[in-house]
Design a protein around this motif. Structure first.
Motif, PDB file in Angstrom:
ATOM      1  N   ILE A  62      93.334 -85.868 -18.720  1.00  0.00           N
ATOM      2  CA  ILE A  62      93.639 -85.356 -17.308  1.00  0.00           C
ATOM      3  C   ILE A  62      93.095 -84.194 -16.792  1.00  0.00           C
ATOM      4  O   ILE A  62      92.485 -84.123 -15.795  1.00  0.00           O
ATOM      5  N   PRO A  63      92.931 -83.080 -17.766  1.00  0.00           N
ATOM      6  CA  PRO A  63      92.096 -81.963 -17.426  1.00  0.00           C
ATOM      7  C   PRO A  63      90.844 -82.386 -17.158  1.00  0.00           C
ATOM      8  O   PRO A  63      90.107 -81.639 -16.268  1.00  0.00           O
ATOM      9  N   TYR A  64      90.246 -83.082 -17.834  1.00  0.00           N
ATOM     10  CA  TYR A  64      88.466 -83.668 -17.408  1.00  0.00           C
ATOM     11  C   TYR A  64      88.731 -84.066 -15.921  1.00  0.00           C
ATOM     12  O   TYR A  64      87.610 -83.922 -15.115  1.00  0.00           O
ATOM     13  N   ALA A  65      89.761 -85.191 -15.619  1.00  0.00           N
ATOM     14  CA  ALA A  65      89.776 -85.627 -14.202  1.00  0.00           C
ATOM     15  C   ALA A  65      89.730 -84.672 -13.272  1.00  0.00           C
ATOM     16  O   ALA A  65      89.376 -84.959 -12.024  1.00  0.00           O
ATOM     17  N   VAL A  66      90.592 -83.720 -13.541  1.00  0.00           N
ATOM     18  CA  VAL A  66      90.769 -82.491 -12.643  1.00  0.00           C
ATOM     19  C   VAL A  66      89.644 -81.897 -12.417  1.00  0.00           C
ATOM     20  O   VAL A  66      89.193 -81.573 -11.200  1.00  0.00           O
ATOM     21  N   ALA A  67      88.942 -81.291 -13.454  1.00  0.00           N
ATOM     22  CA  ALA A  67      87.741 -80.820 -13.374  1.00  0.00           C
ATOM     23  C   ALA A  67      86.669 -81.520 -12.504  1.00  0.00           C
ATOM     24  O   ALA A  67      85.874 -80.820 -11.780  1.00  0.00           O
ATOM     25  N   SER A  68      86.716 -82.861 -13.036  1.00  0.00           N
ATOM     26  CA  SER A  68      85.696 -83.631 -12.247  1.00  0.00           C
ATOM     27  C   SER A  68      86.153 -83.829 -10.814  1.00  0.00           C
ATOM     28  O   SER A  68      84.869 -83.718  -9.993  1.00  0.00           O
ATOM     29  N   GLY A  69      87.090 -83.898 -10.275  1.00  0.00           N
ATOM     30  CA  GLY A  69      87.518 -83.914  -8.932  1.00  0.00           C
ATOM     31  C   GLY A  69      87.171 -82.425  -8.319  1.00  0.00           C
ATOM     32  O   GLY A  69      86.508 -82.548  -7.221  1.00  0.00           O
ATOM     33  N   THR A  90      73.359 -78.352  -6.135  1.00  0.00           N
ATOM     34  CA  THR A  90      73.621 -79.993  -5.993  1.00  0.00           C
ATOM     35  C   THR A  90      73.398 -80.508  -7.366  1.00  0.00           C
ATOM     36  O   THR A  90      74.267 -81.430  -7.942  1.00  0.00           O
ATOM     37  N   SER A  91      72.215 -80.391  -7.765  1.00  0.00           N
ATOM     38  CA  SER A  91      71.652 -80.938  -9.225  1.00  0.00           C
ATOM     39  C   SER A  91      72.913 -80.476 -10.397  1.00  0.00           C
ATOM     40  O   SER A  91      72.882 -80.990 -11.310  1.00  0.00           O
ATOM     41  N   VAL A  92      73.059 -79.030 -10.145  1.00  0.00           N
ATOM     42  CA  VAL A  92      73.945 -78.621 -11.293  1.00  0.00           C
ATOM     43  C   VAL A  92      75.506 -79.056 -11.160  1.00  0.00           C
ATOM     44  O   VAL A  92      75.828 -79.385 -12.359  1.00  0.00           O
ATOM     45  N   PHE A  93      75.956 -79.411  -9.809  1.00  0.00           N
ATOM     46  CA  PHE A  93      77.230 -79.992  -9.798  1.00  0.00           C
ATOM     47  C   PHE A  93      76.984 -81.489 -10.565  1.00  0.00           C
ATOM     48  O   PHE A  93      77.707 -82.220 -11.127  1.00  0.00           O
ATOM     49  N   ILE A  94      76.048 -82.148 -10.129  1.00  0.00           N
ATOM     50  CA  ILE A  94      75.930 -83.531 -10.764  1.00  0.00           C
ATOM     51  C   ILE A  94      75.832 -83.582 -11.977  1.00  0.00           C
ATOM     52  O   ILE A  94      76.473 -84.289 -12.952  1.00  0.00           O
ATOM     53  N   ALA A  95      75.047 -82.725 -12.936  1.00  0.00           N
ATOM     54  CA  ALA A  95      74.851 -82.541 -14.197  1.00  0.00           C
ATOM     55  C   ALA A  95      76.408 -82.138 -14.866  1.00  0.00           C
ATOM     56  O   ALA A  95      76.559 -82.922 -15.903  1.00  0.00           O
ATOM     57  N   ALA A  96      77.040 -81.156 -14.245  1.00  0.00           N
ATOM     58  CA  ALA A  96      78.477 -80.664 -15.000  1.00  0.00           C
ATOM     59  C   ALA A  96      79.408 -81.950 -14.619  1.00  0.00           C
ATOM     60  O   ALA A  96      80.073 -82.145 -15.710  1.00  0.00           O
ATOM     61  N   TYR A  97      79.410 -82.550 -13.409  1.00  0.00           N
ATOM     62  CA  TYR A  97      80.468 -83.738 -13.314  1.00  0.00           C
ATOM     63  C   TYR A  97      80.082 -84.856 -14.361  1.00  0.00           C
ATOM     64  O   TYR A  97      80.974 -85.569 -14.864  1.00  0.00           O
ATOM     65  N   THR A  98      78.865 -85.110 -14.607  1.00  0.00           N
ATOM     66  CA  THR A  98      78.302 -86.383 -15.429  1.00  0.00           C
ATOM     67  C   THR A  98      78.550 -85.995 -16.794  1.00  0.00           C
ATOM     68  O   THR A  98      79.255 -86.778 -17.530  1.00  0.00           O
ATOM     69  N   ILE A  99      78.648 -84.626 -17.371  1.00  0.00           N
ATOM     70  CA  ILE A  99      79.096 -84.397 -18.775  1.00  0.00           C
ATOM     71  C   ILE A  99      80.541 -84.247 -18.837  1.00  0.00           C
ATOM     72  O   ILE A  99      81.121 -84.831 -19.720  1.00  0.00           O
ATOM     73  N   VAL A 100      81.462 -83.741 -17.818  1.00  0.00           N
ATOM     74  CA  VAL A 100      82.754 -83.744 -17.880  1.00  0.00           C
ATOM     75  C   VAL A 100      83.187 -85.246 -17.693  1.00  0.00           C
ATOM     76  O   VAL A 100      84.338 -85.454 -18.656  1.00  0.00           O
ATOM     77  N   ASP A 101      82.741 -86.000 -16.999  1.00  0.00           N
ATOM     78  CA  ASP A 101      83.339 -87.462 -16.922  1.00  0.00           C
ATOM     79  C   ASP A 101      82.828 -88.286 -18.351  1.00  0.00           C
ATOM     80  O   ASP A 101      83.696 -89.168 -18.803  1.00  0.00           O
ATOM     81  N   GLY A 102      81.634 -87.984 -18.868  1.00  0.00           N
ATOM     82  CA  GLY A 102      81.282 -88.725 -20.241  1.00  0.00           C
ATOM     83  C   GLY A 102      82.301 -88.192 -21.198  1.00  0.00           C
ATOM     84  O   GLY A 102      82.973 -89.137 -21.814  1.00  0.00           O
ATOM     85  N   LEU A 103      82.845 -86.859 -21.186  1.00  0.00           N
ATOM     86  CA  LEU A 103      83.788 -86.736 -22.369  1.00  0.00           C
ATOM     87  C   LEU A 103      85.221 -87.061 -21.958  1.00  0.00           C
ATOM     88  O   LEU A 103      86.070 -87.435 -22.639  1.00  0.00           O
ATOM     89  N   GLY A 104      85.566 -86.953 -20.561  1.00  0.00           N
ATOM     90  CA  GLY A 104      86.765 -87.441 -20.173  1.00  0.00           C
ATOM     91  C   GLY A 104      86.817 -89.045 -20.393  1.00  0.00           C
ATOM     92  O   GLY A 104      88.019 -89.366 -20.933  1.00  0.00           O
ATOM     93  N   GLY A 105      85.959 -89.694 -20.115  1.00  0.00           N
ATOM     94  CA  GLY A 105      86.040 -91.098 -20.306  1.00  0.00           C
ATOM     95  C   GLY A 105      86.403 -91.657 -21.942  1.00  0.00           C
ATOM     96  O   GLY A 105      87.084 -92.443 -22.254  1.00  0.00           O
TER      97      GLY A 105
END
Length: 280
Positions: free
Chosen positions: A59-66, A151-166
């Protein structure tokens, strides 16, 4: 990379590119993102009902991703206010895989083979070649460049967060649905705060077209999160950016754009990079 994962990520790239080329919304970029994200939030609720709930640890990963997706949407919309799509898009999308590779290797110590790293580098070089080489009048003011790189920094960040969250969720499908819900809630709240309740009436007439874009976006990111539970995050992040190549092909076919030799050379680099990732 396993063949099934490889083909699935390529399918996700086609979905992502198709919505960007074929779905036309007569709205400014921020409102277009709001409409698509809201409809994706509805799809996310259905996914939470259809699949077993994700582990609480995700859940914390999903919130961070949002929150990261909110930053991405705001930075992307701001970039397009003063920069052309053809200039902003490759900077935003082309830099993200390199940032993702650097962080997953240096900070997370995810195993990335030399062949995979070479594949990512070739693929990114191809993205820049397809997008920028031979274009005249390439001009970005400092503020637009800042938002494009941000924008590219945000893309990289949410990609990593969602990879870990998944991975932490044990249920990538329902985790994806949860991410879509948080994305929609955060962006809708921000839109209401920035532009008032009138935004609802502005986007409502376009809901039918928005459904197509949302469906393609849901499929593309759903596959990406699942793939990152099966393969290195950096490899998936790079491979999904083959959407640039699909955009080029669709633009030539649908919009009748000319494909120059330089862009063909860039396309060859993208294909070569994808093949290295596949067989790494």
């Amino acid at each position: 990379m396993d063949l099934t994962v490889f083909l699935a990520v390529l399918a996700a790239a086609v979905m992502h590119a198709s919505w960007n080329v074929l779905v036309k919304l007569e709205l400014d970029r921020f409102l277009s993102l709001l409409l698509i994200q809201t409809l994706m939030g509805g799809a996310g609720l259905l996914m939470l009902l259809a699949f077993p709930l994700p582990a609480a640890a995700s859940i914390p990963y999903a919130v961070a991703s949002g929150l990261l997706h909110l930053g991405y949407n705001l930075f992307l919309a701001r970039s397009y206010r003063t920069g052309d799509l053809s200039q902003v898009y490759p900077i935003a999308r082309g830099a993200a895989p390199l940032l993702t590779l650097a962080v997953t290797w240096a900070v997370m110590h995810e195993d990335v083979s030399l062949m995979s790293a070479a594949g990512v580098a070739l693929l990114v070089a191809g993205i820049w070649a397809v997008s920028l080489i031979g274009r005249r009048g390439l001009r970005l003011d400092g503020l637009t460049l800042f938002f494009a790189i941000g924008t590219s920094v945000f893309i990289a960040a949410y990609t990593i967060v969602d990879g870990l969250g998944g991975r932490a969720s044990g249920q990538p499908s329902s985790y994806t649905g949860m991410v879509f819900v948080f994305d929609a809630v955060f962006l809708a709240a921000t839109a209401l705060a920035l532009r008032g309740p009138g935004v609802v009436g502005q986007v409502a007439p376009y809901w039918r077209t928005g459904v197509t874009g949302a469906a393609l976006s849901v499929g593309a990111y759903w596959i990406a999160i699942w793939a990152m539970t099966q393969a290195p995050i950096a490899s998936v992040a790079a491979l999904r950016e083959t959407s640039i190549l699909v955009v080029m092909l669709l633009s030539a076919r649908v919009l009748k754009e000319t494909v120059s030799p330089a862009r063909l050379a860039g396309a060859a680099l993208i294909v070569a990079g994808a093949m290295l990732i596949r067989f790494a």
